[in-house]
Design an enzyme around this catalytic site. Structure first.
Site, PDB file in Angstrom:
ATOM      1  N   LYS A   1       0.588  -1.257   0.121  1.00 54.48           N
ATOM      2  CA  LYS A   1       0.052   0.080  -0.048  1.00 54.48           C
ATOM      3  C   LYS A   1       0.859   1.260   0.071  1.00 54.48           C
ATOM      4  O   LYS A   1       2.079   1.205   0.055  1.00 54.48           O
ATOM      5  CB  LYS A   1      -1.007  -0.061   1.202  1.00 54.48           C
TER       6      LYS A   1
HETATM    7  C1  LIG Z   1      -5.338  -4.563   1.545  1.00 52.06           C
HETATM    8  C2  LIG Z   1      -6.613  -4.434   1.609  1.00 52.06           C
HETATM    9  C3  LIG Z   1      -7.444  -4.677   2.932  1.00 52.06           C
HETATM   10  C4  LIG Z   1      -6.921  -5.224   4.068  1.00 52.06           C
HETATM   11  O1  LIG Z   1      -5.870  -4.549   4.610  1.00 52.06           O
HETATM   12  P1  LIG Z   1      -4.860  -5.736   5.261  1.00 52.06           P
HETATM   13  O2  LIG Z   1      -3.966  -4.532   5.794  1.00 52.06           O
HETATM   14  O3  LIG Z   1      -4.006  -6.498   4.322  1.00 52.06           O
HETATM   15  O4  LIG Z   1      -5.547  -6.441   6.667  1.00 52.06           O
HETATM   16  C5  LIG Z   1      -8.913  -4.326   3.057  1.00 52.06           C
HETATM   17  N1  LIG Z   1      -9.341  -3.741   2.066  1.00 52.06           N
HETATM   18  C6  LIG Z   1      -8.855  -3.344   0.919  1.00 52.06           C
HETATM   19  C7  LIG Z   1      -9.539  -2.591  -0.426  1.00 52.06           C
HETATM   20  C8  LIG Z   1      -7.415  -3.614   0.606  1.00 52.06           C
HETATM   21  O5  LIG Z   1      -6.830  -3.311  -0.458  1.00 52.06           O
END
Ligand SMILES: *Cc1c(COP(=O)(O)O)cnc(C)c1O
Length: 381
Positions: A184
């Site tokens: 991210k």
């Molecule tokens: C990455 C993601 C999540 C989950 O986040 P984590 O940190 O991996 O638990 C939830 N929703 C979306 C749209 C994501 O891209």
């Protein structure tokens, strides 16, 4: 010549990040300590939200936010299927049901018109996904909801630092959640944030992340003595560590630079891939400045998507597909969801391929990625 392998996304860790984590490791606090609060303050400041609550994943952020908003047995959460499964999963964990609505076929963002007819007296939250880093159409969504007692919780896992009509993610709805996973925009290894203006929700989320425990001199068991605390709600251990928040602080300070580089890369792709036959570059609404977590091209002929994808992989492009519609997963199928429920989301999924985009991509990497995408397209689409 074999070109460098380029994943679709990766973290950027620099010396000051490493130094900050090392310093935290030498301090008295491994888990909850002063860096958690400092990180929360900095995240709130940068996003324009009154409060930020840090937890140990983006999934935990969704879980604590839904719980604070009153998602539970007898309630419904409305979201779209082009997301990571946890957006829907945590609603089920809370005993709620999930209703999927369709997306705009070009942007993959929640189609506000598809909300009409999906809302009812059980609906507690509408959860748009800021797909690929572009905020959903929050004003239009709010308009469809009207006076109904329904909260919007943005799954902004992709979009920290992005804007919608000039307003920052963190100010677009009562609460939004951020993922700090390494792919991210910024990372704490694993981690998540909820950005909110609602102080009561923030307090509830902080209790939830610590087992639903209250301390101080006003809780039920306070008269037991100075050691006492009361568990008043069902929570979990969703605490983030102090050394992760040390990383979060140094990463937040780089957010603007990271986003600027992502935008440069996206602009280069837009320019260089515009005329490539067989594929289309992403569509972003002109009300929006995307955070460009993902750069998703569309393959015109869906039957060629797999060949294009495999060719990219052969050429060292770590392409990915975001996302399999959530309700296609066997777990959801077993709950009774069937294919065809959200045809536009399914059509988008069938055509989508995510290309490499991350701040440490050099100009040479971008040029090389463009060449390889052109090669792959020439061969197969
Ligand atoms: C990455 C993601 C999540 C989950 O986040 P984590 O940190 O991996 O638990 C939830 N929703 C979306 C749209 C994501 O891209």
């Amino acid at each position: 010549m074999t070109e460098r392998f380029l994943p679709y996304g990766r973290q950027t860790i620099e010396q000051d990040d490493i130094d900050a984590v090392a310093e935290a490791l030498r301090s008295d606090f491994l888990t909850t300590g002063p860096r958690v609060e400092a990180f929360e303050r900095a995240a709130a400041e940068i996003s324009g939200a009154r409060e930020a609550v840090a937890v140990n994943s983006g999934t935990a952020a969704l879980h604590v936010a839904y719980a604070a908003a009153g998602v539970g047995p007898g309630t419904e959460v409305v979201t779209t299927p082009l997301t990571f499964a946890s957006t829907a999963n945590v609603a089920l964990h809370l005993g709620a049901t999930v209703r999927f609505v369709d997306v705009d076929p070009e942007t993959a963002l929640m189609d506000p018109a598809s909300l009409e007819g999906a809302l009812n007296e059980r609906t507690r939250a509408v959860v748009p996904i800021d797909y690929a880093g572009a905020p959903a159409d929050y004003d239009a969504i709010r308009e469809v909801i009207g006076e109904r007692p329904i909260d919007v919780i943005g799954d902004s896992s992709h979009s920290i630092g992005a804007t919608y009509k000039g307003r920052r993610v963190g100010t677009l709805c009562p609460a939004c959640t951020i993922s700090l996973h390494p792919v991210k925009s910024i990372t704490t290894g694993e981690g998540g944030l909820v950005l909110t203006d609602n102080a009561e929700w923030a307090a509830a989320m902080r209790r939830f992340r610590h087992h639903g425990v209250e301390r101080g001199d006003r809780h039920a068991l306070a008269s037991e003595g100075p050691w006492a605390y009361s568990m008043t709600e069902l929570g979990l251990n969703y605490r983030i560590t102090d050394f992760q928040c040390a990383l979060g602080l140094t990463q937040l300070a780089k957010l603007d630079r990271f986003l600027a580089r992502r935008r440069e890369i996206a602009a280069a792709y837009d320019r260089e891939l515009a005329g490539v036959p067989g594929i289309r570059t992403p569509v972003v609404a002109d009300t929006t400045v995307s955070g460009w977590h993902l750069y998703v091209v569309r393959v015109d002929d869906h039957t060629r998507r797999r060949a294009f994808f495999e060719k990219l992989r052969e050429l060292g492009i770590g392409a990915q597909v975001h996302y399999l519609p959530v309700y296609w997963h066997p777990y959801y199928e077993a709950l009774g969801f069937t294919r065809g429920l959200c045809p536009k989301a399914e059509g988008f999924y069938r055509s989508a391929v995510s290309l490499p985009i991350f701040p440490t991509m050099t100009d040479e990497d971008v040029t090389s990625a463009v060449e390889r995408v052109r090669d792959a397209a020439r061969g197969v689409v």
